[in-house]
Structure formats: structure tokens, C-alpha cells
Design a protein around this motif. Structure first.
Motif, PDB file in Angstrom:
ATOM      1  N   LYS A 112       0.834  -1.211   0.000  1.00 44.20           N
ATOM      2  CA  LYS A 112       0.000   0.000   0.000  1.00 44.20           C
ATOM      3  C   LYS A 112       0.869   1.262   0.000  1.00 44.20           C
ATOM      4  N   VAL A 113       1.991   1.195   0.689  1.00 49.78           N
ATOM      5  CA  VAL A 113       2.858   2.367   0.840  1.00 49.78           C
ATOM      6  C   VAL A 113       3.865   2.477  -0.311  1.00 49.78           C
ATOM      7  N   GLY A 114       4.073   1.370  -1.020  1.00 45.82           N
ATOM      8  CA  GLY A 114       5.076   1.361  -2.086  1.00 45.82           C
ATOM      9  C   GLY A 114       6.454   1.015  -1.586  1.00 45.82           C
ATOM     10  N   MET A 115       6.524   0.266  -0.487  1.00 43.79           N
ATOM     11  CA  MET A 115       7.813  -0.142   0.084  1.00 43.79           C
ATOM     12  C   MET A 115       8.287  -1.424  -0.600  1.00 43.79           C
ATOM     13  N   SER A 116       8.799  -1.280  -1.808  1.00 43.19           N
ATOM     14  CA  SER A 116       9.125  -2.427  -2.653  1.00 43.19           C
ATOM     15  C   SER A 116      10.455  -3.085  -2.304  1.00 43.19           C
ATOM     16  N   HIS A 117      11.193  -2.496  -1.372  1.00 44.65           N
ATOM     17  CA  HIS A 117      12.476  -3.080  -0.956  1.00 44.65           C
ATOM     18  C   HIS A 117      12.466  -3.416   0.530  1.00 44.65           C
ATOM     19  N   SER A 118      11.292  -3.776   1.025  1.00 44.47           N
ATOM     20  CA  SER A 118      11.124  -4.145   2.432  1.00 44.47           C
ATOM     21  C   SER A 118      10.593  -5.570   2.512  1.00 44.47           C
ATOM     22  N   TYR A 119      11.058  -6.322   3.511  1.00 48.86           N
ATOM     23  CA  TYR A 119      10.795  -7.753   3.555  1.00 48.86           C
ATOM     24  C   TYR A 119      10.700  -8.265   4.990  1.00 48.86           C
ATOM     25  N   TYR A 120      10.092  -9.440   5.116  1.00 44.15           N
ATOM     26  CA  TYR A 120      10.267 -10.234   6.324  1.00 44.15           C
ATOM     27  C   TYR A 120      11.628 -10.886   6.174  1.00 44.15           C
ATOM     28  N   ALA A 121      12.463 -10.784   7.187  1.00 40.26           N
ATOM     29  CA  ALA A 121      13.875 -11.164   7.067  1.00 40.26           C
ATOM     30  C   ALA A 121      14.075 -12.641   6.748  1.00 40.26           C
ATOM     31  N   SER A 122      15.138 -12.894   6.012  1.00 35.80           N
ATOM     32  CA  SER A 122      15.527 -14.264   5.663  1.00 35.80           C
ATOM     33  C   SER A 122      17.020 -14.285   5.369  1.00 35.80           C
ATOM     34  N   ASP A 123      17.686 -15.336   5.846  1.00 29.12           N
ATOM     35  CA  ASP A 123      19.089 -15.541   5.487  1.00 29.12           C
ATOM     36  C   ASP A 123      19.228 -16.471   4.292  1.00 29.12           C
ATOM     37  N   ARG A 124      18.109 -17.054   3.847  1.00 24.86           N
ATOM     38  CA  ARG A 124      18.135 -17.991   2.720  1.00 24.86           C
ATOM     39  C   ARG A 124      17.755 -17.321   1.406  1.00 24.86           C
ATOM     40  N   ASN A 125      16.764 -16.466   1.457  1.00 22.44           N
ATOM     41  CA  ASN A 125      16.306 -15.811   0.233  1.00 22.44           C
ATOM     42  C   ASN A 125      17.378 -14.876  -0.317  1.00 22.44           C
ATOM     43  N   LEU A 153      11.392   6.167   4.671  1.00 22.59           N
ATOM     44  CA  LEU A 153      10.847   7.518   4.483  1.00 22.59           C
ATOM     45  C   LEU A 153       9.426   7.432   3.921  1.00 22.59           C
ATOM     46  N   LYS A 154       9.199   6.491   3.009  1.00 20.73           N
ATOM     47  CA  LYS A 154       7.832   6.280   2.503  1.00 20.73           C
ATOM     48  C   LYS A 154       6.892   5.910   3.649  1.00 20.73           C
ATOM     49  N   TRP A 155       7.394   5.081   4.542  1.00 26.02           N
ATOM     50  CA  TRP A 155       6.623   4.667   5.722  1.00 26.02           C
ATOM     51  C   TRP A 155       6.266   5.884   6.578  1.00 26.02           C
ATOM     52  N   GLN A 156       7.252   6.715   6.868  1.00 31.64           N
ATOM     53  CA  GLN A 156       6.998   7.896   7.684  1.00 31.64           C
ATOM     54  C   GLN A 156       6.017   8.843   6.994  1.00 31.64           C
ATOM     55  N   ASN A 157       6.195   9.039   5.709  1.00 31.95           N
ATOM     56  CA  ASN A 157       5.290   9.928   4.965  1.00 31.95           C
ATOM     57  C   ASN A 157       3.865   9.383   4.945  1.00 31.95           C
ATOM     58  N   SER A 158       3.730   8.059   4.872  1.00 31.99           N
ATOM     59  CA  SER A 158       2.389   7.460   4.862  1.00 31.99           C
ATOM     60  C   SER A 158       1.672   7.693   6.188  1.00 31.99           C
ATOM     61  N   LEU A 159       2.428   7.693   7.279  1.00 32.25           N
ATOM     62  CA  LEU A 159       1.835   7.964   8.586  1.00 32.25           C
ATOM     63  C   LEU A 159       1.413   9.424   8.682  1.00 32.25           C
ATOM     64  N   ASN A 160       2.253  10.308   8.162  1.00 32.73           N
ATOM     65  CA  ASN A 160       1.943  11.746   8.198  1.00 32.73           C
ATOM     66  C   ASN A 160       0.702  12.074   7.385  1.00 32.73           C
ATOM     67  N   ASN A 161       0.513  11.346   6.285  1.00 32.11           N
ATOM     68  CA  ASN A 161      -0.571  11.655   5.348  1.00 32.11           C
ATOM     69  C   ASN A 161      -1.794  10.765   5.524  1.00 32.11           C
ATOM     70  N   ASN A 162      -1.829   9.999   6.635  1.00 31.10           N
ATOM     71  CA  ASN A 162      -2.965   9.119   6.935  1.00 31.10           C
ATOM     72  C   ASN A 162      -3.304   8.182   5.778  1.00 31.10           C
ATOM     73  N   LEU A 163      -2.267   7.692   5.117  1.00 29.27           N
ATOM     74  CA  LEU A 163      -2.475   6.757   4.011  1.00 29.27           C
ATOM     75  C   LEU A 163      -3.020   5.419   4.518  1.00 29.27           C
ATOM     76  N   LEU A 164      -2.612   5.014   5.704  1.00 30.10           N
ATOM     77  CA  LEU A 164      -3.050   3.738   6.273  1.00 30.10           C
ATOM     78  C   LEU A 164      -4.048   3.929   7.406  1.00 30.10           C
ATOM     79  N   LEU A 165      -3.703   4.776   8.339  1.00 27.15           N
ATOM     80  CA  LEU A 165      -4.530   4.979   9.529  1.00 27.15           C
ATOM     81  C   LEU A 165      -5.310   6.286   9.433  1.00 27.15           C
TER      82      LEU A 165
END
Length: 364
Positions: free
Chosen positions: A204-217, A258-270
């Protein structure tokens, strides 16, 4: 005469107050960072200062991979550690917005056999006031650190431990509470935690380089984590990310955060009401106020209110500071747990206030 005019105009442009201010900030921040992150051949960190949603300072120091000698880039992916808690808290608030749960609900509504579950609320979990034993303080943690654990297995690991205090009696930072929140997200949504975070937050935020961590992937742009010993650097300790789970297992980049912070500021999610709940101070049973909201510490720099959170996980340390009144966001991500960006990021935020704030502030 024409050439003189051109030179004069160029001088005015390149010497504008804004340019001089930006150069002064850059020089001052460089000086701060290089006091600690000065080993060009070792792991280091990446740092950003953003103002009104856009980066005004962004640099990388040190190596992303010691074996290959690759330099760190501001685009590298880092493990966030406990900054993960921000996303877990917002996921809970999203479910509350949808009417699927309430922060006043007790744990027993969703996990019927949880000890004392009829007295511990979701609010207690979010604010670290539950009294549940923090699993990171249990000696038996080493027995499961590298095992693949389901969320239920993690909850079962600590749920029968004696409680530290009555729910709401005190604030005591607690990872178990946020593991429980991740489990509740799965029970209520019917989705795996990592899938829920990706679908309802990252995508939703466009965080295309964020993940649930993995040492295998294979993760493009991954920064590798290190420890520092007396004889030099070593690769980070390997753990199963199913253990920290929703309390500390996400990965991201400066630009995505930064996208995450901006989404909070702009009520994109909440919506506004949910956002207010996330960033409010709350009170203990005795009426005393403590400085933690839902997933953020609510603090101040030079009496200017801030929202802050850091993280620490094998091989990585992180810190983010947001100053709402000035819309200043400062974040530091390190790929060696020998380097803590906590104080440094706070000092950078104080500098940003001095150079960018509408009211000039003294350096911290």
C-alpha cells in the motif's frame, strides 16, 4: 559587462541562504558521523535526514560486504530489529479500524487458554505494560534460537512463565508482547503475519524493498551483518527469524522507511483517530504517565516533542527519530552491532532542528 552579470547571478544562486544552510548542515552531520563510523574497510551505516518528506542529507559509510569489499549504498537493505514494532502496532490498528478487534480486548478473547488472559489487554501488549515475561531474558532462549518456530510455539514458549507484575502496573520494554500481537494478527486476519504486513502495509505504501527477514532468500542490495571481536570482524550469529517474529524480523531501506513515515503523516493507512492512539502517552494503574505509545517512544529533543524507536538484532542496530512540529525525519541503519546509531541519530535530529527548524534550537 554581460559576463560580469552572469558571474554575479551565479554567485547569488550558488551562495543562497538555503544552499549555505544545506552545506553547513552536511558538514556538521558528516563531522558527527565520522567520529564513530570512520572505518572505511569495516562495516558501517547509512543515514538520512528528511524535511517535509524529502531527503536533505543521505550518505553511506563503510562496507556492505567485507568478503567482497563492496561499499555500503544508501539503497542497501538492512535488518530493522525492533523498529519492526512500528509495523506490528499499525497492523493492529488497521484491524481495529476494520472492526475486527479492539485494543481494549483481552487476550483470552482470542487465546482462551492464555494464563491471566482475561486481565491482559491488547493495549497492555502495545504499551509494554502487560507484565508478561520477556522471552529474550529467558535462559532457555538459546535452545530455540535456531529452530523454526510457529507463532503458537513462540507463545507457548513463554506463556507459562511467572509474570513480572500486574498488567498496567509499570512500563517494562517487552518483546513477548509484540510476538503475541503478531500471533493475534494471524488469528484475526487469517493471514500469515509476513503476508499481512506485505499486502496491507508494504504494498500500500510502495515499500518495494522491504521484507520479512531471511538468510536464505536472495535479497537484492542486502547489507550483511557483522560483530566485532578483539581480533576483528566476524559474520553475524545466525538465528531463526521465526523467533523474534513480529517483534523484530523486518528488513528495509532508507527510502522505504521515508515512505513509511510519509504514509503515517498523510494518513495513508490509519485515520486520524487511530494515528492519535499510536502517538499518545498513556497512564499506568496509579495514574502516572509514561513515554510510550503504540510502537513508538514519545520523547523530546530540547523540549521539542519526538517519536522515536530503535532496534538491535544480531549484526544490526537501527534508530529513527521523527519531529512532528518540523516534519523532520532522521534515521540511521548500521550493519555491525558494534555501532549503535541511537545517540548519533538523536544528535543529528538536534542539528536538523538547528539548521532546518522554524525556531532555532541549540545543539543537543
Amino acid at each position: 559587462m554581460k559576463n560580469i552579470c552572469v558571474v554575479f547571478l551565479l554567485w547569488i544562486f550558488t551562495s543562497s541562504p538555503f544552499t549555505i544552510q544545506a552545506q553547513s548542515l552536511e558538514k556538521a552531520v558528516d563531522g558527527l558521523i565520522l567520529k564513530d563510523f570512520n572505518d572505511k574497510s569495516g562495516p558501517g551505516g547509512v543515514f538520512m535526514i528528511a524535511h517535509h518528506g524529502k531527503p536533505v542529507y543521505q550518505k553511506a559509510f563503510g562496507k556492505a560486504n567485507l568478503e567482497l569489499g563492496h561499499n555500503l549504498s544508501v539503497d542497501n537493505v538492512f535488518q530493522l530489529g525492533s523498529m519492526t514494532k512500528q509495523f506490528t502496532a499499525v497492523a493492529i490498528l488497521l484491524l481495529e479500524q476494520q472492526g475486527k478487534l479492539s485494543t481494549v480486548d483481552t487476550i483470552s478473547k482470542y487465546i482462551g487458554d492464555y494464563p491471566n488472559g482475561n486481565k491482559i489487554t491488547i493495549h497492555h501488549l502495545l504499551t509494554h505494560t502487560s507484565g508478561i515475561k520477556d522471552f529474550t531474558k529467558m535462559r532457555s532462549l538459546q535452545d530455540i534460537a535456531q529452530k523454526e518456530m510457529t507463532p503458537k510455539m513462540m507463545v507457548d514458549f513463554f506463556k507459562d512463565e511467572p509474570v513480572d507484575f500486574v498488567p498496567g502496573e509499570k512500563f517494562d520494554y517487552n518483546n513477548s508482547g509484540y510476538v503475541l500481537l503478531g500471533y493475534l494478527i494471524e488469528l484475526v486476519s487469517g493471514e500469515k503475519y509476513e503476508d499481512y504486513i506485505k499486502k496491507h502495509i508494504f504494498d500500500k505504501v510502495g515499500m518495494s524493498h522491504s521484507y520479512y527477514a531471511s538468510d536464505r532468500n536472495v535479497i537484492k542490495g542486502r547489507a550483511y551483518g557483522y560483530h566485532k571481536k578483539e581480533f576483528g570482524y566476524v559474520n553475524k550469529t545466525v538465528i531463526s527469524f521465526s523467533v523474534p517474529f513480529s517483534s523484530g524480523s523486518l528488513m528495509s531501506t532508507l527510502s522505504d522507511m521515508l515512505k513509511w513515515q510519509n504514509s503515517l503523516n498523510n494518513n495513508l493507512l490509519l485515520d486520524t483517530a487511530a494515528t492519535r492512539k499510536a502517538f499518545s502517552r498513556y497512564k499506568l494503574n496509579n495514574g502516572s504517565e509514561f513515554s510510550y505509545g503504540y510502537g513508538w517512544h514519545i520523547r523530546d529533543i530540547n523540549k521539542v516533542p519526538t517519536r522515536e524507536h530503535g532496534g538491535s538484532i544480531f549484526g544490526f542496530k537501527t534508530m529513527g527519530v521523527y519531529i512532528p512540529s518540523e516534519d523532520i525525519y532522521v534515521i540511521g541503519l548500521s550493519n555491525c552491532d558494534c555501532h549503535s546509531p541511537t545517540k548519533l541519530t538523536g544528535d543529528m535530529a538536534a542539528l536538523a532542528l538547528k539548521f532546518l527548524g522554524s525556531r532555532k534550537k541549540d545543539i543537543r
